[in-house]
Design a protein around this motif. Structure first.
Motif, PDB file in Angstrom:
ATOM      1  N   ASN A 274       0.817  -1.219   0.000  1.00 26.50           N
ATOM      2  CA  ASN A 274       0.000   0.000   0.000  1.00 26.50           C
ATOM      3  C   ASN A 274       0.846   1.262   0.000  1.00 26.50           C
ATOM      4  O   ASN A 274       0.403   2.322  -0.441  1.00 26.50           O
ATOM      5  CB  ASN A 274      -0.931   0.011   1.216  1.00 26.50           C
ATOM      6  CG  ASN A 274      -2.141  -0.881   1.014  1.00 26.50           C
ATOM      7  OD1 ASN A 274      -2.500  -1.194  -0.114  1.00 26.50           O
ATOM      8  ND2 ASN A 274      -2.759  -1.300   2.095  1.00 26.50           N
ATOM      9  N   THR A 275       2.062   1.144   0.516  1.00 25.16           N
ATOM     10  CA  THR A 275       2.934   2.315   0.602  1.00 25.16           C
ATOM     11  C   THR A 275       3.695   2.581  -0.697  1.00 25.16           C
ATOM     12  O   THR A 275       4.361   3.610  -0.823  1.00 25.16           O
ATOM     13  CB  THR A 275       3.939   2.133   1.754  1.00 25.16           C
ATOM     14  OG1 THR A 275       4.589   0.859   1.615  1.00 25.16           O
ATOM     15  CG2 THR A 275       3.230   2.177   3.108  1.00 25.16           C
ATOM     16  N   ASP A 276       3.613   1.669  -1.675  1.00 21.92           N
ATOM     17  CA  ASP A 276       4.282   1.878  -2.963  1.00 21.92           C
ATOM     18  C   ASP A 276       3.601   3.008  -3.732  1.00 21.92           C
ATOM     19  O   ASP A 276       2.400   3.241  -3.583  1.00 21.92           O
ATOM     20  CB  ASP A 276       4.243   0.598  -3.809  1.00 21.92           C
ATOM     21  CG  ASP A 276       5.168  -0.486  -3.278  1.00 21.92           C
ATOM     22  OD1 ASP A 276       6.127  -0.143  -2.569  1.00 21.92           O
ATOM     23  OD2 ASP A 276       4.925  -1.671  -3.576  1.00 21.92           O
ATOM     24  N   SER A 277       4.366   3.679  -4.583  1.00 22.22           N
ATOM     25  CA  SER A 277       3.786   4.716  -5.435  1.00 22.22           C
ATOM     26  C   SER A 277       2.829   4.077  -6.436  1.00 22.22           C
ATOM     27  O   SER A 277       2.884   2.865  -6.689  1.00 22.22           O
ATOM     28  CB  SER A 277       4.890   5.455  -6.188  1.00 22.22           C
ATOM     29  OG  SER A 277       5.514   4.582  -7.128  1.00 22.22           O
ATOM     30  N   ALA A 278       1.942   4.893  -7.006  1.00 22.29           N
ATOM     31  CA  ALA A 278       0.948   4.374  -7.949  1.00 22.29           C
ATOM     32  C   ALA A 278       1.611   3.699  -9.151  1.00 22.29           C
ATOM     33  O   ALA A 278       1.171   2.634  -9.603  1.00 22.29           O
ATOM     34  CB  ALA A 278       0.033   5.505  -8.407  1.00 22.29           C
ATOM     35  N   ILE A 279       2.674   4.307  -9.676  1.00 25.96           N
ATOM     36  CA  ILE A 279       3.371   3.740 -10.831  1.00 25.96           C
ATOM     37  C   ILE A 279       4.011   2.401 -10.466  1.00 25.96           C
ATOM     38  O   ILE A 279       3.931   1.421 -11.228  1.00 25.96           O
ATOM     39  CB  ILE A 279       4.449   4.720 -11.352  1.00 25.96           C
ATOM     40  CG1 ILE A 279       3.796   6.024 -11.830  1.00 25.96           C
ATOM     41  CG2 ILE A 279       5.253   4.079 -12.472  1.00 25.96           C
ATOM     42  CD1 ILE A 279       2.838   5.856 -12.987  1.00 25.96           C
ATOM     43  N   LYS A 280       4.627   2.348  -9.297  1.00 19.85           N
ATOM     44  CA  LYS A 280       5.256   1.108  -8.842  1.00 19.85           C
ATOM     45  C   LYS A 280       4.215   0.019  -8.624  1.00 19.85           C
ATOM     46  O   LYS A 280       4.442  -1.163  -8.935  1.00 19.85           O
ATOM     47  CB  LYS A 280       6.033   1.368  -7.550  1.00 19.85           C
ATOM     48  CG  LYS A 280       6.972   0.234  -7.144  1.00 19.85           C
ATOM     49  CD  LYS A 280       7.826   0.638  -5.953  1.00 19.85           C
ATOM     50  CE  LYS A 280       8.821  -0.466  -5.601  1.00 19.85           C
ATOM     51  NZ  LYS A 280       9.669  -0.069  -4.440  1.00 19.85           N
ATOM     52  N   ARG A 281       3.056   0.410  -8.111  1.00 24.42           N
ATOM     53  CA  ARG A 281       1.971  -0.556  -7.900  1.00 24.42           C
ATOM     54  C   ARG A 281       1.522  -1.155  -9.233  1.00 24.42           C
ATOM     55  O   ARG A 281       1.314  -2.367  -9.345  1.00 24.42           O
ATOM     56  CB  ARG A 281       0.789   0.120  -7.200  1.00 24.42           C
ATOM     57  CG  ARG A 281       1.004   0.390  -5.719  1.00 24.42           C
ATOM     58  CD  ARG A 281      -0.205   1.104  -5.119  1.00 24.42           C
ATOM     59  NE  ARG A 281      -1.380   0.252  -5.171  1.00 24.42           N
ATOM     60  CZ  ARG A 281      -1.692  -0.636  -4.234  1.00 24.42           C
ATOM     61  NH1 ARG A 281      -0.913  -0.787  -3.182  1.00 24.42           N
ATOM     62  NH2 ARG A 281      -2.783  -1.362  -4.344  1.00 24.42           N
ATOM     63  N   LEU A 282       1.360  -0.299 -10.237  1.00 22.16           N
ATOM     64  CA  LEU A 282       0.934  -0.785 -11.549  1.00 22.16           C
ATOM     65  C   LEU A 282       1.939  -1.780 -12.127  1.00 22.16           C
ATOM     66  O   LEU A 282       1.562  -2.824 -12.672  1.00 22.16           O
ATOM     67  CB  LEU A 282       0.753   0.392 -12.510  1.00 22.16           C
ATOM     68  CG  LEU A 282      -0.573   1.143 -12.452  1.00 22.16           C
ATOM     69  CD1 LEU A 282      -0.550   2.321 -13.406  1.00 22.16           C
ATOM     70  CD2 LEU A 282      -1.734   0.223 -12.784  1.00 22.16           C
ATOM     71  N   TRP A 283       3.213  -1.452 -12.012  1.00 23.44           N
ATOM     72  CA  TRP A 283       4.261  -2.318 -12.544  1.00 23.44           C
ATOM     73  C   TRP A 283       4.267  -3.670 -11.828  1.00 23.44           C
ATOM     74  O   TRP A 283       4.316  -4.723 -12.462  1.00 23.44           O
ATOM     75  CB  TRP A 283       5.615  -1.629 -12.405  1.00 23.44           C
ATOM     76  CG  TRP A 283       6.788  -2.490 -12.782  1.00 23.44           C
ATOM     77  CD1 TRP A 283       7.774  -2.942 -11.966  1.00 23.44           C
ATOM     78  CD2 TRP A 283       7.088  -3.013 -14.084  1.00 23.44           C
ATOM     79  NE1 TRP A 283       8.670  -3.713 -12.663  1.00 23.44           N
ATOM     80  CE2 TRP A 283       8.274  -3.776 -13.975  1.00 23.44           C
ATOM     81  CE3 TRP A 283       6.472  -2.911 -15.331  1.00 23.44           C
ATOM     82  CZ2 TRP A 283       8.850  -4.428 -15.055  1.00 23.44           C
ATOM     83  CZ3 TRP A 283       7.047  -3.566 -16.418  1.00 23.44           C
ATOM     84  CH2 TRP A 283       8.219  -4.309 -16.274  1.00 23.44           C
ATOM     85  N   LYS A 284       4.158  -3.643 -10.506  1.00 18.70           N
ATOM     86  CA  LYS A 284       4.168  -4.888  -9.741  1.00 18.70           C
ATOM     87  C   LYS A 284       2.906  -5.718  -9.996  1.00 18.70           C
ATOM     88  O   LYS A 284       2.955  -6.946 -10.013  1.00 18.70           O
ATOM     89  CB  LYS A 284       4.313  -4.584  -8.246  1.00 18.70           C
ATOM     90  CG  LYS A 284       5.711  -4.147  -7.839  1.00 18.70           C
ATOM     91  CD  LYS A 284       5.829  -4.032  -6.325  1.00 18.70           C
ATOM     92  CE  LYS A 284       7.252  -3.741  -5.896  1.00 18.70           C
ATOM     93  NZ  LYS A 284       7.380  -3.658  -4.416  1.00 18.70           N
ATOM     94  N   GLU A 285       1.769  -5.028 -10.184  1.00 20.06           N
ATOM     95  CA  GLU A 285       0.529  -5.752 -10.491  1.00 20.06           C
ATOM     96  C   GLU A 285       0.638  -6.476 -11.834  1.00 20.06           C
ATOM     97  O   GLU A 285       0.127  -7.584 -11.997  1.00 20.06           O
ATOM     98  CB  GLU A 285      -0.664  -4.795 -10.509  1.00 20.06           C
ATOM     99  CG  GLU A 285      -1.206  -4.460  -9.138  1.00 20.06           C
ATOM    100  CD  GLU A 285      -2.559  -3.763  -9.200  1.00 20.06           C
ATOM    101  OE1 GLU A 285      -3.275  -3.936 -10.212  1.00 20.06           O
ATOM    102  OE2 GLU A 285      -2.901  -3.051  -8.237  1.00 20.06           O
ATOM    103  N   GLN A 286       1.297  -5.838 -12.806  1.00 21.93           N
ATOM    104  CA  GLN A 286       1.486  -6.486 -14.104  1.00 21.93           C
ATOM    105  C   GLN A 286       2.341  -7.740 -13.970  1.00 21.93           C
ATOM    106  O   GLN A 286       2.019  -8.788 -14.536  1.00 21.93           O
ATOM    107  CB  GLN A 286       2.146  -5.515 -15.086  1.00 21.93           C
ATOM    108  CG  GLN A 286       1.237  -4.394 -15.557  1.00 21.93           C
ATOM    109  CD  GLN A 286       1.947  -3.460 -16.511  1.00 21.93           C
ATOM    110  OE1 GLN A 286       2.393  -3.873 -17.572  1.00 21.93           O
ATOM    111  NE2 GLN A 286       2.063  -2.199 -16.138  1.00 21.93           N
ATOM    112  N   LEU A 287       3.437  -7.633 -13.228  1.00 22.50           N
ATOM    113  CA  LEU A 287       4.314  -8.793 -13.036  1.00 22.50           C
ATOM    114  C   LEU A 287       3.576  -9.917 -12.315  1.00 22.50           C
ATOM    115  O   LEU A 287       3.678 -11.091 -12.699  1.00 22.50           O
ATOM    116  CB  LEU A 287       5.557  -8.383 -12.243  1.00 22.50           C
ATOM    117  CG  LEU A 287       6.552  -7.461 -12.957  1.00 22.50           C
ATOM    118  CD1 LEU A 287       7.682  -7.068 -12.014  1.00 22.50           C
ATOM    119  CD2 LEU A 287       7.113  -8.134 -14.211  1.00 22.50           C
ATOM    120  N   ALA A 288       2.824  -9.560 -11.270  1.00 26.62           N
ATOM    121  CA  ALA A 288       2.047 -10.568 -10.545  1.00 26.62           C
ATOM    122  C   ALA A 288       0.984 -11.177 -11.461  1.00 26.62           C
ATOM    123  O   ALA A 288       0.690 -12.378 -11.386  1.00 26.62           O
ATOM    124  CB  ALA A 288       1.398  -9.946  -9.315  1.00 26.62           C
TER     125      ALA A 288
END
Length: 359
Positions: A60-74
């Protein structure tokens, strides 16, 4: 009897949820009760959480851009996990939106049945966060994939009437069922032994849609004028930055175990849920609202929307505009309300509905 056996056959269910106990957020608790209910119904559930994926989900503490990138990988990891498995039914809980978008795509490619549990309306959230514009090609592409995902689902479950209507607008032919979050009636119970000083509590995610700054402003304005009232904040997230130098009548308790949250808020006198005044929040029904109802304390809710409608219609508290003075006025009025508990909003009652949807 034969008809019952035919319709009630045990299914092998691939169940993906980003969080699950010992995580103590709303998604974890909601999916715990769904899985528990399915297992009690003798369904064979293979639980897959974010921790089981090759690429981990964002924090939850990740930036929005970082969240999007990690969601894609997951999502890529979930895509191949679905392709390499063989189950009668697949169940995906969202958010993480991009992750389940890819997981459900694997089901469509292989013509497998799946059910969605939608707790936030995407890709509209990307617009409210300022990540995409409505006329951008990327947004239109994601929206197109979303509509296909909805249309191909066996059923869609969601948490509020507002989200239910949004999903139906995207996919009018889809079967969209409403299952509220509710509260765990084994944990969230009224407690007559309250804190000595009148205590107002906020608990849960301190995210972008939570007005923690407004809560601090309210507490600061009441610090000297109403010294008999204190505020407590439980949770974590980006909103922590507003709690670094709080007034003397506000205490930030940080993270707390789920069981401890239940017993703690039961000793408080009032719950409060302040959210941003936008379409996302107006259509939200925060879990904390149900949990305040469970322990029998009145609730202050902003903005005016589905949550405030529930609170006012059931006489469970008050609603206000996102103005500090208006909220203070409602706090003083709501101190006189005594609500008791409301059983039909328990998670036990709500989660029973998932069995009929699966069957």
């Amino acid at each position: 009897m034969l008809l019952y056996q035919m319709t009630h056959m045990k299914k092998n269910i691939f169940y993906f949820t980003p969080y699950y106990p010992p995580d103590n957020n709303a998604a974890a608790i909601r999916n715990y009760w769904f899985v528990k209910t399915l297992k009690e119904d003798e369904q064979n559930v293979q639980l897959v959480t974010g921790n089981d994926l090759l690429f981990k989900l964002p924090k939850n503490t990740d930036s929005a851009i970082k969240r999007l990138w990690k969601e894609q990988l997951a999502g890529i990891a979930l895509f191949f996990k679905v392709l390499s498995s063989k189950h009668d039914l697949y169940f995906f809980s969202s958010p993480p939106f991009i992750t389940i978008l890819l997981g459900s795509l694997a089901c469509r490619i292989t013509k497998r049945r799946y059910i969605l549990d939608i707790r936030d309306i995407y890709p509209e959230v990307f617009l409210h966060l300022g990540l995409l514009k409505e006329d951008s090609p990327i947004y239109k592409f994601i929206l197109g994939l979303t509509k296909k995902m909805y249309k191909s689902a066996d059923s869609i479950i969601t948490v509020s009437k507002g989200l239910q209507n949004k999903i139906r607008n995207h996919s009018p032919e889809s079967k969209v069922e409403l299952i509220y979050n509710g509260y765990d009636s084994d944990l969230f119970k009224p407690n007559p032994n309250k804190f000595e000083k009148y205590t107002i509590v906020f608990h849960g995610n301190l995210g972008k849609f939570q007005r923690i700054d407004l809560l601090v402003e309210v507490a600061r304005l009441m610090e000297k004028s109403h010294p008999d009232i204190q505020f407590k904040v439980i949770g974590y997230g980006p909103g922590e930055k507003h709690l670094q130098n709080p007034p003397s009548n506000l205490e930030y308790l940080g993270l707390m175990k789920y069981e401890d949250i239940a017993s703690y808020i039961a000793k408080c006198h009032m719950g409060i849920s302040l959210r941003t005044d936008d379409e996302i929040s107006r259509e939200a029904l925060p879990v904390k609202v149900f949990e305040y109802i469970g322990v029998g304390i009145p609730v202050i809710v902003t903005p005016q929307g589905e949550a405030s409608e529930l609170v006012e219609n059931k006489k469970l508290g008050s609603t206000a505009k996102n103005k500090a003075q208006k909220i203070i006025q409602k706090i003083l009025e709501t101190k006189r309300i005594n609500i008791g508990s409301v059983d039909n909003f328990s998670r036990q009652a709500q989660s029973q509905k998932v069995t009929s949807i699966i069957i």
